[in-house]
Design a protein around this motif. Structure first.
Motif, mmCIF file in Angstrom:
data_model
loop_
_atom_site.group_PDB
_atom_site.id
_atom_site.type_symbol
_atom_site.label_atom_id
_atom_site.label_comp_id
_atom_site.label_asym_id
_atom_site.label_seq_id
_atom_site.Cartn_x
_atom_site.Cartn_y
_atom_site.Cartn_z
ATOM 1 N N CYS A 200 96.157 -7.245 -58.046
ATOM 2 C CA CYS A 200 95.016 -8.145 -58.160
ATOM 3 C C CYS A 200 94.652 -8.345 -59.631
ATOM 4 O O CYS A 200 94.495 -7.372 -60.367
ATOM 5 C CB CYS A 200 93.831 -7.553 -57.396
ATOM 6 S SG CYS A 200 92.319 -8.524 -57.540
ATOM 7 N N CYS B 188 90.807 -6.711 -60.029
ATOM 8 C CA CYS B 188 90.513 -5.282 -59.913
ATOM 9 C C CYS B 188 91.741 -4.400 -60.123
ATOM 10 O O CYS B 188 91.609 -3.180 -60.224
ATOM 11 C CB CYS B 188 89.872 -4.980 -58.557
ATOM 12 S SG CYS B 188 91.008 -5.145 -57.154
ATOM 13 N N CYS C 285 93.269 -9.706 -54.482
ATOM 14 C CA CYS C 285 93.303 -8.964 -53.222
ATOM 15 C C CYS C 285 92.564 -9.722 -52.119
ATOM 16 O O CYS C 285 92.781 -9.485 -50.944
ATOM 17 C CB CYS C 285 92.746 -7.558 -53.409
ATOM 18 S SG CYS C 285 91.062 -7.499 -54.050
ATOM 19 N N ASP D 8 87.419 -11.414 -54.925
ATOM 20 C CA ASP D 8 87.846 -11.162 -56.301
ATOM 21 C C ASP D 8 88.257 -12.447 -57.000
ATOM 22 O O ASP D 8 88.099 -12.576 -58.211
ATOM 23 C CB ASP D 8 88.975 -10.124 -56.338
ATOM 24 C CG ASP D 8 88.402 -8.708 -56.390
ATOM 25 O OD1 ASP D 8 87.178 -8.561 -56.201
ATOM 26 O OD2 ASP D 8 89.175 -7.765 -56.616
HETATM 27 ZN ZN LIG Z 1 90.943 -7.199 -56.295
#
Ligand SMILES: [Zn+2]
Ligand SMILES: [Zn+2]
Length: 111
Positions: free
Chosen positions: A65, A68, A93, A97
């Motif tokens: 991702c 994150c 993800c 996000d």
């Molecule tokens: Zn993420």
């Protein structure tokens, strides 16, 4: 083929704008600019059926991702920026996000 922004309806030409995809759901969205990802997600992320990915395309970007750094699961989302002949892909993800990333200005955010 001319496409229209999933948020504002503006025409988005090949070689410009952003394309989003949820590979597992075989769903897609188009944006004239990154800022329009934000209200689109907040209002419930109304995908369109179909994918712009071909079988040869990697559907998980860099495998992590972009927001994150976490692993990508079945809810992963790809966002591809079209810039002339260039395709710049980021993976997330999930739409949450993607939203956070777009709000922060995306890849070119000043950190
Ligand atoms: Zn993420
Ligand atoms: Zn738009």
């Amino acid at each position: 083929m001319e496409e229209r922004c999933s948020w504002c309806g503006a025409a988005v030409e090949e070689g410009a704008g952003f394309r989003a995809a949820e590979p597992e759901g075989d769903r897609r969205a188009v944006f004239c600019r990154l800022e329009h990802v934000v209200p689109w997600v907040i209002r419930g992320a109304h995908w369109e059926a179909g994918s712009f990915l071909t079988d040869d395309d990697p559907d998980d970007g860099l495998g992590r991702c972009a927001r994150c750094g976490g692993a990508l699961g079945p809810r992963r989302v790809l966002l591809v920026r079209h810039r002339g002949e260039h395709r710049i892909a980021d993976a997330f993800c999930g739409v949450d996000d993607l939203l956070a990333w777009a709000k922060a200005g995306g890849r070119w955010a000043a950190t």
